[in-house]
Design a protein around this motif. Structure first.
Motif, short mmCIF file in Angstrom:
data_model
loop_
_atom_site.label_atom_id
_atom_site.label_comp_id
_atom_site.label_asym_id
_atom_site.label_seq_id
_atom_site.Cartn_x
_atom_site.Cartn_y
_atom_site.Cartn_z
N GLU A 48 45.71 40.26 44.25
CA GLU A 48 45.24 39.25 43.32
C GLU A 48 45.17 39.81 41.91
O GLU A 48 44.81 40.95 41.70
CB GLU A 48 43.88 38.73 43.77
CG GLU A 48 44.06 37.62 44.79
CD GLU A 48 42.76 37.19 45.44
OE1 GLU A 48 41.74 37.24 44.76
OE2 GLU A 48 42.82 36.83 46.62
N HIS A 49 45.50 38.96 40.95
CA HIS A 49 45.51 39.39 39.56
C HIS A 49 44.26 38.94 38.86
O HIS A 49 43.72 37.90 39.16
CB HIS A 49 46.72 38.79 38.83
CG HIS A 49 48.01 39.34 39.31
ND1 HIS A 49 48.46 40.57 38.94
CD2 HIS A 49 48.92 38.83 40.16
CE1 HIS A 49 49.61 40.80 39.53
NE2 HIS A 49 49.92 39.77 40.28
N SER A 50 43.83 39.72 37.90
CA SER A 50 42.75 39.24 37.05
C SER A 50 43.36 38.88 35.71
O SER A 50 44.32 39.49 35.28
CB SER A 50 41.70 40.31 36.88
OG SER A 50 42.33 41.50 36.47
N TYR A 51 42.80 37.87 35.10
CA TYR A 51 43.37 37.43 33.82
C TYR A 51 42.56 37.97 32.65
O TYR A 51 41.38 38.10 32.73
CB TYR A 51 43.40 35.90 33.76
CG TYR A 51 44.23 35.32 34.86
CD1 TYR A 51 45.61 35.32 34.76
CD2 TYR A 51 43.65 34.85 36.02
CE1 TYR A 51 46.39 34.83 35.79
CE2 TYR A 51 44.41 34.35 37.05
CZ TYR A 51 45.79 34.34 36.92
OH TYR A 51 46.56 33.86 37.92
#
Ligand code: ATP
Ligand code: MG
Lengths: 300, 354
Positions: A297-300
């Motif tokens: 999962e990516h964090s923005y």
């Protein structure tokens, strides 16, 4: 005593208490049944030995018996088709709808809400509705197909061995679309708008934005939806019970329903256990893939 | 040569009129700042130039050609977003060369231009980092890098420095300005910080509620504000305003006081004005062509090199600025000297400069 109460109220005792409750729950309602199930799959269990724990140990004999059943191959391939086709269509239609509702148009959120209707209905009810839709002589689907000239003759969806499995799959796809759509909508909504705008300024067209921005950023959600979809599809029981009961002649039978038939219809409980253990192993593999995918999962 | 012409531009969001008849001409190579309070339409105007927002009426021309209806990628403009809007799943290098990869430029050209840009911005050793592993200032520079590798006709900046700390902000201000000169680009820079606008831009556009209140060179706006809003917005600390009325015998008199301001201008009796005085045009010592009023010191702020004195004049607060250390104390009664050559008058009805 006083000391114990104090640690529970103020100190690490409270954490241990919470953890203990959760563990207890898992042991009683998850670990124990699974272990018990595995044990049963290695024993001879029938109506007479059901209540005692001391049953003859037969090793992998039950597994051998399953694979030597004449319908084993049919059921294996039916299960593969059931899972694969359900996932492919649930996912692509669900993703398509999620993308569609992402566009801001009047009433988008109400329409999206309507799609949840299928989700909140019990699968047995959904099964009953689809049974009417699929009915050979008075079903709406046949009426539509024949009056539109798509099919020349009526299709006996639930009693024709060649199509019964596909009828169940169609109903299951319908049932799974809302889940896919909602989960993927949440994922899409979490991608910041300005990232798309930046890509647009960088010269990316709509397809290129989908390929190089949306898809990679949705990787975690897609992984989750696929793995959960596999698990839910392998748990799908009510729909089959309501529509075809695996028939005619096992043509729409799948592993989870077969396991139930062994255990609760013919009372070959050890065979039923063996089938379910094989399914558990498969689900564990899928779950491992799912857990891995959430790490991306990516964090923005 | 004109690079951007904005011609009677209007923008409506449903019933809300966000840009009202905006006209701006921007010369090739100039650095234009759009300033104004929050919600005045600066971002809307910038996004309209980028093609991210549709126009309602009017025309926008870039390099002489109308871009109305054209998507962003046909406009050859690059934009640096306030949030930077980096691609979270691409490392710095891929963030910067995304546009070139889309255009399928040759590999050597891509790596060459990415490297040059990275070196210009001091990102050389960060090329394989993901955005989440960068500091705010580094992200800001990646966003700039992504814009400069494209070598566009126009750079658009939407408050690019507002997420940085004060020291870095001052540093990046001059970096951006230097970069602008080196690339010989045309830049439009949105900020709500008038100091940023004054120090960076050749041409400042002051907006309020969707209307361009005034535009011109920074010192032009400072010396000749067209209305009370611009006068109060440009300059720090802000201009002081005192209400005054013209008496029957043609003299300008402060409202809460009977002090007469000796202006030799021809104005009709009964007219009401705001007298505008910049803090640095007030003094505690006599100066040329001045007049003096009684005042009380109510507060003192000193930054070491500058001192700001808050005074009460005719029961109105007035700020005075002088260089050096404080020379008065709170509660002192002083004579305030006003330089009459630097007074501004604004009609109280229309708020326009008189
Ligand atoms: N999509 C939208 N729909 C309706 N109104 C909008 C929309 N976008 C902006 N507005 C309105 O338009 C006005 C101008 O907005 P804009 O974002 O351009 O302000 P701004 O000058 O950039 O402010 P800030 O300094 O806070 O960024 C605001 O009043 C805002 O509420
Ligand atoms: Mg803004």
């Amino acid at each position: 005593m006083q000391g114990i109460i104090r640690t529970i109220r103020d100190g690490s005792g409270f954490d241990i208490l919470l953890l203990g409750l959760a563990l207890l729950y898992l042991i009683i309602f998850s670990a124990f049944p699974i272990v018990y199930n595995i044990i049963m799959s290695l024993q001879t269990v029938d109506m007479f030995t059901l209540t005692s724990f001391n049953r003859p140990f037969v090793g992998l004999q039950n597994y051998y018996d399953i694979f030597s059943q004449p319908v084993a191959g049919t059921i294996f391939w039916n299960t593969v088709k059931f899972v694969f086709l359900s996932i492919v269509f649930q996912l692509s239609i669900g993703f398509g709808l999620a993308l569609f509702f992402q566009q801001d148009f009047p009433g988008a959120s109400y329409l999206r809400g309507l799609f949840l209707a299928g989700w909140i209905m019990p699968a047995l009810v959904v099964g009953a509705i689809w049974k009417w839709l699929f009915a050979g002589d008075f079903g709406v689907i046949n009426y539509a197909l024949t009056s539109l000239g798509i099919a020349d003759d009526r299709i006996f969806w639930l009693s024709d061995p060649n199509v019964a499995l596909y009828a169940v799959i169609i109903a299951n796809i319908w049932l799974g679309i809302p889940f896919n759509m909602i989960l993927l909508s949440v994922g899409l909504a979490s991608i910041p708008r300005d990232v798309y705008e930046a890509a647009e300024l960088d010269g990316a067209g709509a397809f290129e934005r989908f390929r190089s921005i949306t898809l990679p950023l949705m990787r975690a959600q897609l992984g989750a939806v696929i793995s959960l979809g596999v698990i839910f599809t392998l748990q799908q029981f009510d729909l089959i019970a309501a529509l075809t009961q695996g028939g005619p002649a096992d043509s729409s039978n799948v592993a989870q329903y077969w396991s139930w038939q062994f255990s609760f219809q013919t009372y070959e409980i050890s065979l039923g256990s063996a089938v379910s253990v094989l399914m558990i192993i498969f689900v564990i593999v899928v779950a491992a893939v799912y857990v891995r995918s959430t790490r991306h999962e990516h964090s923005y | 040569m004109l690079q951007i012409e904005i011609d009677h531009l209007n923008k409506h969001y449903g019933g809300f009129h966000a840009l009202k008849d905006v006209n701006i001409s921007i010369k090739q190579g100039s650095f234009v700042a759009l300033v104004g309070p929050s919600g005045c339409g600066k971002s809307t105007l910038l996004r309209t130039l980028a093609g991210l927002e549709k126009t309602s009426s009017g025309d926008v021309r870039i390099a002489g050609r109308s871009v109305i209806g054209k998507p962003p990628r046909e406009r050859d403009v690059a934009m640096v977003f306030q949030s930077y809007a980096l691609y979270p799943h691409m490392d710095v290098e891929h963030n910067m060369n995304y546009s070139m990869r889309l255009k399928r430029r040759p590999k050597e050209e891509i790596s060459e231009r990415t490297r040059t840009a990275a070196e210009t911005l001091g990102l050389g050793n960060l090329l394989d980092r993901l955005p989440k592993a960068l500091s705010g200032g580094q992200r800001q520079r990646v966003a700039m890098g992504r814009a400069i590798v494209r070598n566009p006709k126009v750079f658009l900046f939407d408050e690019p420095l507002s997420n940085l700390d004060a020291a870095l902000r001052v540093h990046m201000r001059s970096e951006i300005r230097k970069l602008h000169e080196r690339l010989n680009a045309t830049s439009v820079y949105v900020t709500h910080d008038q100091v940023e606008a004054m120090t960076m831009a050749d041409h400042v556009v002051v907006m309020r509620a969707g209307v361009v209140e005034q535009q011109g060179s920074p010192l032009d706006l400072y010396d000749r504000p067209a209305n009370r809003f611009v006068a109060g917005f440009i300059g720090s600390p802000a201009m002081n305003f005192l209400p005054a009325t013209v008496t029957d015998n043609g003299a300008l008199v402060l409202d809460n006081d009977s002090t007469q301001i000796g202006l030799n201008r021809d104005i009709a009796a009964g007219c009401q004005f705001w007298i505008g005085m910049r803090p640095e045009h007030l003094s505690l010592k006599p100066c040329v062509n001045d007049m003096a009023i009684d005042a009380t010191v109510t507060g003192i702020e000193s930054t070491g090199s500058m001192t700001f004195v808050v005074l009460e004049v005719a029961s109105q607060p007035v700020v005075l600025a002088h260089s050096g250390r404080p020379v008065t104390r709170r509660g002192d009664h002083v004579r305030l000297h006003i330089s009459l050559d630097n007074l501004h008058l604004f009609d109280r009805e229309t708020e326009l400069a008189a």
